[in-house]
Design an enzyme around this catalytic site. Structure first.
Site, PDB file in Angstrom:
ATOM      1  N   ASP A 284       0.868  -1.170   0.000  1.00 18.19           N
ATOM      2  CA  ASP A 284       0.000   0.000   0.000  1.00 18.19           C
ATOM      3  C   ASP A 284       0.913   1.232   0.000  1.00 18.19           C
ATOM      4  O   ASP A 284       2.126   1.131   0.213  1.00 18.19           O
ATOM      5  CB  ASP A 284      -0.961  -0.006   1.201  1.00 18.19           C
ATOM      6  CG  ASP A 284      -2.177   0.893   0.941  1.00 18.19           C
ATOM      7  OD1 ASP A 284      -2.148   1.698  -0.003  1.00 18.19           O
ATOM      8  OD2 ASP A 284      -3.162   0.785   1.694  1.00 18.19           O
TER       9      ASP A 284
HETATM   10  C1  NOJ Z   1      -4.022   3.927   0.166  1.00 15.70           C
HETATM   11  C2  NOJ Z   1      -5.190   3.024   0.367  1.00 15.70           C
HETATM   12  O1  NOJ Z   1      -5.098   2.361   1.612  1.00 15.70           O
HETATM   13  C3  NOJ Z   1      -5.337   1.982  -0.724  1.00 15.70           C
HETATM   14  O2  NOJ Z   1      -6.527   1.264  -0.513  1.00 15.70           O
HETATM   15  C4  NOJ Z   1      -5.283   2.619  -2.067  1.00 15.70           C
HETATM   16  O3  NOJ Z   1      -5.480   1.666  -3.071  1.00 15.70           O
HETATM   17  C5  NOJ Z   1      -3.949   3.319  -2.217  1.00 15.70           C
HETATM   18  N1  NOJ Z   1      -3.821   4.346  -1.196  1.00 15.70           N
HETATM   19  C6  NOJ Z   1      -3.761   3.950  -3.596  1.00 15.70           C
HETATM   20  O4  NOJ Z   1      -4.571   5.037  -3.751  1.00 15.70           O
END
Ligand code: NOJ
Length: 754
Positions: A284
């Protein structure tokens, strides 16, 4: 600009073909073979480059990014929305890098793209995996048309805490249900063939335990015993892997002290080895780097070492891989085989997607307003996600109704109804409840609209007078209350789950007019609603219903359609009752078998043990506001005649459990029939109920139908303290039920040897 769609013979196409050839060796057939062949021609730098994902940079492509792409040091980008920029980035990768490997372009396409579907928690309330599949297929087609190859969805984190803002993005509290929904969404995004230009790669996230954040505070730690991890949190991911999900995203949280992006056991051992996952793992956003703040890594070099060892194949946004992996490999701290494995996985998915043949954005058509068929599907999805929680009989509204007051900050707000993570849906294309009602009733009902408050957190009461006047001049009041989109989603946890702002006071003022008030809540999570019920004649939970929420709500309010959704998350009576979920443990002192003295009944200076010694709260007891699986209809369903084909279940055999469901009301309707079991004695104690099946049936008024479920021994097992899946013989209870708190119960015995 869109003349790019017309295939033309120009220097660019010829060049693209020329560059495509050297990397597709003769004889290479499968994506794996192609990836292997390509890998052999790559330098260490280029392999590591595939593991690097960068974010959009807003505007002009910086020179260092151009250089990095030319040098094969970037494998993926997220969030690039400019067509021209996207084309140029891809051109740099294809035409100016040594091997011409295309970039994989990603975006969060969570519940629709241009056509916005209800938030996933709402979609789950339909209990229709196939509807969810179809919605994801629409989102995939629209996102692919905009040039994206990959979405960071579905989110399948099981959660039992409505304070957690991201509850909106998942399917609720139950691992069995979430598994069905997750697999369906994966199939919807990916279709049968990733190379089909209408499909995109899906991403199972967040692996794992993110929904178990302590206190419902986003990013907080998860403390999960291994058996619970396997029984509750892992199953949806397993279902997604079995459904062929192309990618998996790690979570921000630590699990029992180890951050997910550095978790060898979870990523390398369970996901890749035990489950045989063949796609790739992306971290993430900076979750790798955040291992320093977690206190698990010393510096970025340590981050790179631990993430790569654990099995993170691609790093999102932070630069530990780009900056340190090469030195770590050259210094012998990371075997090159790990890099090969990661790069091979990423290349395989790029080949699966057909990016080497056609990496360009706008692969099919220019962006366009939603298609009529897609809007119809979004409307169906919104309709089936509506959950009727209370009804004095006022709904559906009488056809002879002549006047209606439409009040509330959510009644006519085309933005807020789209919900969290809406990035590409346009508010001007959404139809609000007010517009939906007007379209439906035309001139036949006079509508008095006064929002009362501008937005959900608004505390300015200056609009109350007009709202009360509108209520006074109408026969029925529809009060559209709830939460703005921004109050749920990432990092948007709430400690109080009430109606924000002055909405409660507005409701009181409306109720004081004496007119019946129908409360429609549009929110990203379960709210605490008990204190609102004495002021309302009905409560319809509409969540954040997406582009077509308005018409769907109008159809249900006026009885053109019947509500049929059921909750996939328990609604608490109070925040202090959280976590409250149906599959809890019985305890040694279960409240339902004991006399309960409630707060107000306790005599002064009562002796400790005189209160009943049961697991509950003195002030609110032990039952939730609404149980999992609950939802009303405009008709009544009666459950009867529970039958088991046998009182024993033998190894290798199947037990059929059936019941007759009768629509005893006056309207046709759909009922979601649920199958639960309880394993009465286990080597680890088992929950008081576990969902094992569900069927949605349509019954005409007066119609009856026998609904049957099959149970096999393998469905009755669980992961024990040694993380082994065991099927233990013994007595089981079984229910066919309208929700997790009621139903018809039978019993059977599972014989040894299963
Ligand atoms: C953080 C989020 O937790 C995740 O779900 C998301 O896909 C990513 N950012 C990318 O935007």
């Amino acid at each position: 600009m869109f003349d790019r769609f017309i295939p033309r013979i120009n220097w660019r196409n010829i060049l693209a073909l020329f560059f495509a050839f050297p990397i597709l060796p003769i004889g290479a057939q499968t994506s794996e073979e192609k990836a292997d062949a390509l890998l052999k021609r790559m330098t260490l730098t280029e392999k590591i480059g595939q593991m690097v994902q960068i974010n959009d940079f807003n505007g002009e492509i910086p020179e260092h990014v151009r250089e990095a792409i030319r040098a094969g040091k970037i494998g993926s980008m997220l969030n690039e929305v400019e067509v021209e920029t996207s084309l140029e980035l891809q051109r740099l990768a294809r035409e100016e890098s040594r091997l011409g490997i295309p970039l994989i372009m990603a975006r969060d396409v969570i519940h629709g793209f241009r056509t916005v579907f209800p938030i996933p928690l709402a979609q789950a309330a339909s209990w229709e995996p196939d509807l969810i599949r179809k919605g994801a297929a629409v989102a995939a087609r629209e996102a692919a048309q905009a040039g994206y190859h990959w979405t960071f969805a579905p989110m399948m984190d099981v959660t039992r805490d409505p304070r957690w803002g991201r509850i909106a993005e998942g399917f609720g509290e139950d691992p069995f249900l979430a598994s069905q929904m997750a697999a369906a969404m994966v199939k919807g995004f990916q279709g049968d063939d990733l190379a089909d230009p209408h499909t995109i790669a899906a991403c199972a996230k967040h692996f794992v335990g993110y929904g178990a954040a302590e206190g419902g505070r986003d990013y907080d730690r998860a403390i999960i015993p291994d058996h619970m991890l396997r029984n509750v949190f892992l199953p949806p991911f397993r279902a997604a892997v079995d459904a062929g999900v192309a990618t998996v995203m790690t979570s921000f949280n630590e699990i029992n002290g180890i951050p997910a992006s550095g978790h060898v056991k979870i990523l390398r051992e369970i996901l890749k080895k035990e489950w045989g996952f063949e796609g790739f793992v992306v971290s993430d956003w900076e979750s790798t780097k955040e291992m320093i703040a977690h206190g698990y890594c010393e510096d970025m070099r340590d981050v790179a070492r631990k993430s790569a060892r654990a099995g993170v194949d691609m790093e999102m946004q932070s630069s530990a891989y780009g900056d340190h992996l090469e030195a770590l490999v050259r210094g012998g701290e990371i075997p090159e085989a790990l890099i090969d494995d990661a790069a091979r996985r990423i290349l395989k998915i790029k080949f699966d997607l057909g990016l080497f043949e056609n990496p360009s954005p706008y692969r099919i058509a220019p962006p366009r307003p939603p298609l009529a068929a897609d809007l119809a599907l979004a409307r169906e999805s919104a309709l089936k996600s509506l959950v009727l929680l209370e009804n004095s009989g006022i709904l559906p509204l009488s056809p002879s109704l002549k006047s209606l007051a439409v009040i509330g900050p959510m009644a006519d707000d085309p933005y807020e109804m789209l919900g969290t993570w809406n990035r590409d849906g346009l508010p001007e294309e959404s139809i609000t409840p007010l517009a939906g009602i007007r379209n439906l009733v035309g001139e036949s009902v006079s509508i008095h609209y006064a929002p009362g408050l501008d937005f959900s957190r608004d505390k300015n009461r200056s609009g109350f007078e007009a709202a009360v006047a509108a209520a006074q001049s109408a026969e029925v009041v529809l009060f559209f209350a709830g939460e703005e989109s921004i109050l749920s989603g990432e990092a948007h946890s709430r400690a109080y789950l009430d109606l924000p702002g002055a909405q409660n006071e507005l409701l009181e003022a409306l109720a004081a007019t004496g007119k019946p008030v129908v409360l429609i809540i549009m929110a990203g999570r379960p709210l605490v609603v008990g204190n609102l019920l004495d002021k309302t004649a009905a409560l319809l939970y509409a969540w954040h219903p997406g582009t077509m929420g308005g018409p769907a709500i109008a159809d249900v309010l006026f009885g053109k359609e019947a509500p049929s959704g059921k909750l996939t998350i328990t609604f608490p009576k109070a925040e202090g009752q959280i976590p409250v979920y149906y599959a809890h443990k019985n305890t040694g002192r279960p409240p339902h078998s004991r006399k309960l003295t409630m707060m107000d009944d306790i005599p002064r200076r009562a002796y400790q043990s005189s209160l009943g010694d049961a697991s509950r709260y003195l002030d609110i007891g032990y039952l939730p506001q609404y149980p999992f699986g609950y939802g009303l209809n405009y008709t009544r369903f009666e459950y009867g005649d529970l039958k088991l084909t046998s009182a024993v279940l033998k190894p290798g055999e199947t037990l059929t459990v059936s019941a007759t469901i009768r629509n005893s009301g006056k309207r046709d309707g759909a009922e979601i029939v649920q199958l639960y079991i309880r394993d009465l004695v286990g080597s680890l104690t088992r929950p008081v109920r576990e969902l094992k099946g569900f069927q949605k049936i349509n019954l005409k008024a007066g119609e009856s139908r026998q609904v049957s479920f099959e149970l096999r021994p393998a469905q009755l097992g669980f992961y024990n303290g040694d993380e082994q899946y065991v099927v233990e013989p013994g007595r089981f209870q079984v229910w066919i039920a309208p929700d997790a708190q009621s139903g018809l119960m039978g019993e059977f015995e599972l014989l040894p040897g299963s």
